[in-house]
Design an enzyme around this catalytic site. Structure first.
Site, PDB file in Angstrom:
ATOM      1  N   LYS A  51     -10.434   2.885  -1.462  1.00 24.77           N
ATOM      2  CA  LYS A  51     -10.510   2.150  -0.198  1.00 24.77           C
ATOM      3  C   LYS A  51     -11.800   2.483   0.549  1.00 24.77           C
ATOM      4  O   LYS A  51     -12.104   3.642   0.821  1.00 24.77           O
ATOM      5  CB  LYS A  51      -9.279   2.511   0.638  1.00 24.77           C
ATOM      6  CG  LYS A  51      -9.133   1.768   1.952  1.00 24.77           C
ATOM      7  CD  LYS A  51      -7.781   2.127   2.566  1.00 24.77           C
ATOM      8  CE  LYS A  51      -7.529   1.470   3.895  1.00 24.77           C
ATOM      9  NZ  LYS A  51      -6.174   1.799   4.421  1.00 24.77           N
ATOM     10  N   CYS A  72      -5.646  -2.713   2.496  1.00 20.26           N
ATOM     11  CA  CYS A  72      -5.280  -2.727   3.909  1.00 20.26           C
ATOM     12  C   CYS A  72      -6.479  -2.917   4.839  1.00 20.26           C
ATOM     13  O   CYS A  72      -6.964  -4.038   4.961  1.00 20.26           O
ATOM     14  CB  CYS A  72      -4.472  -1.488   4.261  1.00 20.26           C
ATOM     15  SG  CYS A  72      -3.497  -1.683   5.780  1.00 20.26           S
ATOM     16  N   GLU A  95       0.832  -1.204   0.000  1.00 25.80           N
ATOM     17  CA  GLU A  95       0.000   0.000   0.000  1.00 25.80           C
ATOM     18  C   GLU A  95       0.867   1.254   0.000  1.00 25.80           C
ATOM     19  O   GLU A  95       1.865   1.341   0.720  1.00 25.80           O
ATOM     20  CB  GLU A  95      -0.894  -0.015   1.241  1.00 25.80           C
ATOM     21  CG  GLU A  95      -1.828   1.176   1.370  1.00 25.80           C
ATOM     22  CD  GLU A  95      -2.596   1.175   2.687  1.00 25.80           C
ATOM     23  OE1 GLU A  95      -3.632   1.845   2.755  1.00 25.80           O
ATOM     24  OE2 GLU A  95      -2.139   0.515   3.640  1.00 25.80           O
TER      25      GLU A  95
END
Length: 287
Positions: A118, A155, A45
């Site tokens: 995200k 993540c 990431e």
């Protein structure tokens, strides 16, 4: 034509140098992975620089850039085309007057397949992401690439079974998670590495498909990143991995037809009961 095999590699390294140094290091490792036979290569990431969301700093807003004309993405597109690999690229995106923790999937011919933003944004000591990133508005996405149909979260997304299941329902045959995770500054004696792995191994089992995660290593200010990047098979067994401080590549190959048959035998998607899952979409307490 999509490859009959899933040839996957994860890349792990330190990323506390300048943008050019970090991107060059990632490029070198991607080339090495391709030379070993990998056709899907997962990198960590926000690999362009140190993990800046450790603290709230308005100056870091200037690190964001639009996807159009993004120099690192363009460089990775050239690389993907040259060595014939699929690359999910994590980056700090500026769009629509906001900033996102985003990912663009680059196919093996160098083309962009689109952007995922995200969905789950953490907020806490050492991981002050809500200060920088708006929660993603793309919804979960799955990418039909030359070398496989990929579901990619970022993540903190990896802790949520709903995200993995959504990507499975969209037709993913592999789940990928670029990651930046390590120590917890508020609880320095807590080691989250094993729970971090176990939750993703659960996604592999519950959705009958491989899962891979790529993390960074090294010390960056208050955080020590614990690496431990891995690839799990469809039964939740770790089949390739890197150590806590190991720079390098882990790779493996799966047979797509064998995976398809396994999913057909374990009918987790068929036997779901969406009519009972309304509680998942409510925010109020259930009495």
């Amino acid at each position: 034509m999509t490859d009959s095999r899933l040839q996957i590699a994860v890349v792990q390294c330190e990323l506390r140098a300048s943008r050019d140094e970090n991107v060059s290091r990632i490029e070198t490792l991607v080339r090495e992975a391709a030379n070993r036979g990998a056709r899907i290569v997962l990198t960590p990431e926000l690999f362009e620089g140190p993990y800046f969301p450790q603290v709230k700093d308005e100056a870091a807003f200037d690190l964001a850039a639009p996807v159009e004309g993004h120099p690192t993405i363009q460089r990775m597109q050239r690389l993907a085309k040259e060595v014939g690999v699929v690359l999910p690229i994590s980056f700090f995106e500026e769009a629509d007057g906001a900033r996102y923790n985003s990912l663009v999937v680059v196919d093996a011919d160098g083309s962009q397949l689109g952007v995922y933003r995200k969905s789950h944004i953490p907020d806490g000591p050492g991981y002050e992401e809500k200060f920088y990133f708006r929660a993603g508005n793309t919804g979960f996405r799955v990418w039909n690439t030359k070398h496989g149909r990929l579901g990619v979260g970022v993540c903190w997304d990896q802790w949520f079974p709903e995200a993995a299941r959504a990507m499975a329902l969209l037709g993913a045959e592999l789940l990928l998670y670029p990651t930046a995770i390590g120590t917890e500054p508020a609880t320095p004696n807590e080691d989250s590495r094993d729970p971090w792995r176990r939750v993703m191994l659960g996604h592999a089992v519950a959705n009958a498909m491989p899962v891979a995660a790529a993390n960074r290593i090294g010390v960056e200010d208050a955080l020590t990143f614990y690496g431990s990047s891995f690839i799990s098979d469809h039964r939740g067994e770790v089949v390739a991995e890197l150590g806590r401080n190991e720079e390098g590549i882990a790779e493996t190959t799966f047979d797509r037809e064998a995976l398809r048959k396994y999913r057909n035998n374990w009918q987790f998607l068929r036997d779901r009961r969406p009519d009972l899952y309304g509680v998942l979409t409510r925010n109020e307490p259930v009495e």
